[in-house]
Design an enzyme around this catalytic site. Structure first.
Site, short mmCIF file in Angstrom:
data_model
loop_
_atom_site.label_atom_id
_atom_site.label_comp_id
_atom_site.label_asym_id
_atom_site.label_seq_id
_atom_site.Cartn_x
_atom_site.Cartn_y
_atom_site.Cartn_z
N HIS A 30 -39.71 16.94 141.69
CA HIS A 30 -38.31 16.87 142.12
C HIS A 30 -37.40 16.49 140.95
CE1 HIS A 30 -38.90 16.59 146.63
NE2 HIS A 30 -40.14 16.52 146.18
N GLU B 8 -40.04 12.27 140.26
CA GLU B 8 -38.60 12.44 140.03
C GLU B 8 -38.45 12.61 138.52
OE1 GLU B 8 -36.29 12.87 142.17
OE2 GLU B 8 -37.18 12.17 144.06
N GLU C 46 -33.20 21.61 143.22
CA GLU C 46 -33.84 20.84 142.15
C GLU C 46 -34.59 21.82 141.24
OE1 GLU C 46 -33.94 16.95 145.04
OE2 GLU C 46 -35.84 17.68 144.24
N HIS D 269 -36.79 20.55 147.76
CA HIS D 269 -35.33 20.53 147.77
C HIS D 269 -34.86 21.68 146.88
CE1 HIS D 269 -35.96 16.06 148.71
NE2 HIS D 269 -35.67 16.70 149.84
ZN LIG Z 1 -36.05 16.16 145.82
#
Ligand SMILES: [Zn+2]
Length: 337
Positions: free
Chosen positions: A159, A223, A65, A62
Site C-alpha cells: 500500500h 505502507e 495506491e 486501494h
Molecule cells: Zn491502502
C-alpha cells in the site's frame, strides 16, 4: 507482450478487462516456468524446480495506491520476458481493478475490511465484495496446491498512505494469538528499507490478516510511501521493496538477522468516534507516527477524555471524519528493545 496482448502489461490488461469474464490463460516460459492468468489481475508463476517458498504479492487493494502497482506490473513483465527467472512460486494480485481505473481508493466499500470472510455479511451484488471472496479462494488454492518442498508461506500486501508519515515506510503485522515476529522476517523488512513495524493486538479483516490467520502465512500490510497518480511516482523511493521482491523471487541469499534495528510499536488504544459530540484534538495534517507527549489531550466526548499516559504515544491512521462507532485512529506505544 503477447501474454496480455493487445495490452502492454498486466495493469493495462486489468484496467481494460475488469468487467469481462477472463479466460484462464496458460503459458510455459523457455526455462520451464508455468504462468497462469487466473483472473483479471491475478497471475500465478510456478517454476519447474523445487520451490521452498510460496509468495503472494498483492497491491491495489486501494485502487489509487499506484506505486506498488507499477512495481508489481514491471516485475510481472520482467518474469514473462525472461529477464527475471523465478525460483519460487509466486501469486501476483492487482486486487481492485475498478478502483484502479477510477483512481480511487475504492468504489463501494473499503476492500481491506472485507477479508477473513467478512464479505459474506456485505451486499454480495457489489463487485468489490465478490472480488474479495474470489481473491480469498485464489490464495487458498495457491497455498493448497503447493508442493511438499515448500517450507514457508509469505504475503506482502503493498500500500501507500494518503497521509504523510514521520516514518516513511512501515509494516503492519496482523494479530495471531501467541505469535511473535521472527527475526528472519525483520531481516527481510529491513532489506526493503522498512525499519518500523506495528504489531496488531486484535483480529482484523484485512487481506494480510486473512493470509496470517486462515492460511498460516507470515504476512504484512506494507505502507511504502505516499499516494500519487499513475506515472507520477518517484519509483526510486520504492527501490527497497523492489529489491526485496526480486531477491525473494530469484531465491538470492538474504540475511537472517536485521542489519539495522527495527522499531516495534504496539497498539495501546483504539480511538473510536463515540458520538456526534466527539472532538479530536490532533491537527488535520498530523503525519502518521506523530509523537504525542505524556498528558496530551487527544480526544474527548462530554466528560470522557483520552489523554496520553506516562510515556509518549504515537498516532497512526487519524481520521475524525469516520461515522459514529467507527475507528478514528490508533495510539501506539514503542516496545522497548
Ligand atoms: Zn491502502
Amino acid at each position: 507482450m503477447f501474454f496480455f496482448s493487445p495490452h502492454k502489461d498486466i495493469v493495462g490488461h486489468a484496467l481494460a478487462c475488469a468487467d469481462e469474464p477472463v479466460q484462464a490463460r496458460h503459458s510455459i516460459l523457455t526455462d520451464g516456468t508455468e504462468v497462469t492468468l487466473l483472473d483479471c489481475g491475478v497471475i500465478r508463476i510456478e517454476p519447474n524446480t523445487a520451490s521452498q517458498l510460496s509468495l503472494v504479492i498483492s497491491c491495489g487493494v486501494h485502487g489509487n495506491e499506484t506505486a506498488p502497482i507499477e512495481i508489481v506490473s514491471q516485475l510481472v513483465s520482467d518474469l514473462l520476458s525472461g529477464e527475471v527467472s523465478s525460483a519460487v512460486r509466486v501469486l501476483f494480485i492487482l486486487a481492485n481493478p475498478w478502483a484502479m481505473a477510477e483512481d480511487r481508493r475504492f468504489v463501494d466499500l473499503n476492500m481491506n475490511r472485507l477479508f477473513c470472510g467478512q464479505w459474506q455479511y456485505e451486499d454480495l451484488s457489489l463487485k468489490e465484495v465478490k472480488r474479495a471472496a474470489r481473491l480469498e479462494a485464489y490464495v487458498a488454492n495457491f497455498f493448497a496446491e503447493e508442493p511438499v518442498t515448500v517450507e514457508q508461506r509469505l504475503h506482502y500486501d503493498c500500500h501507500t498512505a494518503i497521509r504523510a508519515s514521520a516514518r516513511e515506510r512501515f509494516a503492519v503485522y496482523p494479530f495471531v494469538p501467541g505469535r511473535v515476529l521472527p527475526e528472519h522476517q525483520q531481516a527481510l523488512l529491513t532489506r526493503a528499507d522498512i525499519e518500523t513495524v506495528m504489531l496488531q493486538q486484535e483480529p482484523a479483516n484485512t487481506f494480510s490478516s486473512f493470509t496470517s490467520v486462515k492460511q498460516d502465512a507470515q504476512s504484512f500490510t506494507l505502507e511504502l510511501g505516499k499516494v500519487m497518480p499513475f506515472g507520477a511516482n518517484d519509483l526510486s523511493r520504492f527501490s527497497g521493496i523492489d529489491l526485496l521482491l526480486r531477491a525473494l523471487i530469484s531465491d538470492e541469499e538474504l540475511p537472517n538477522t536485521p542489519a539495522g534495528g527495527m522499531e516495534q510499536f504496539v497498539v495501546h488504544h483504539t480511538l473510536e468516534k463515540s458520538s456526534e459530540n466527539w472532538t479530536f484534538h490532533v491537527p488535520d495534517d498530523a503525519p502518521n507516527f506523530s509523537e504525542c507527549t505524556p498528558g496530551s489531550l487527544i480526544a474527548e466526548d462530554g466528560g470522557v477524555q483520552y489523554l496520553v499516559g506516562a510515556e509518549p504515544e504515537y498516532i497512526v491512521f487519524p481520521n475524525p471524519r469516520v461515522k459514529v462507532g467507527e475507528r478514528a485512529g490508533l495510539m501506539l506505544r514503542k516496545l522497548s528493545k
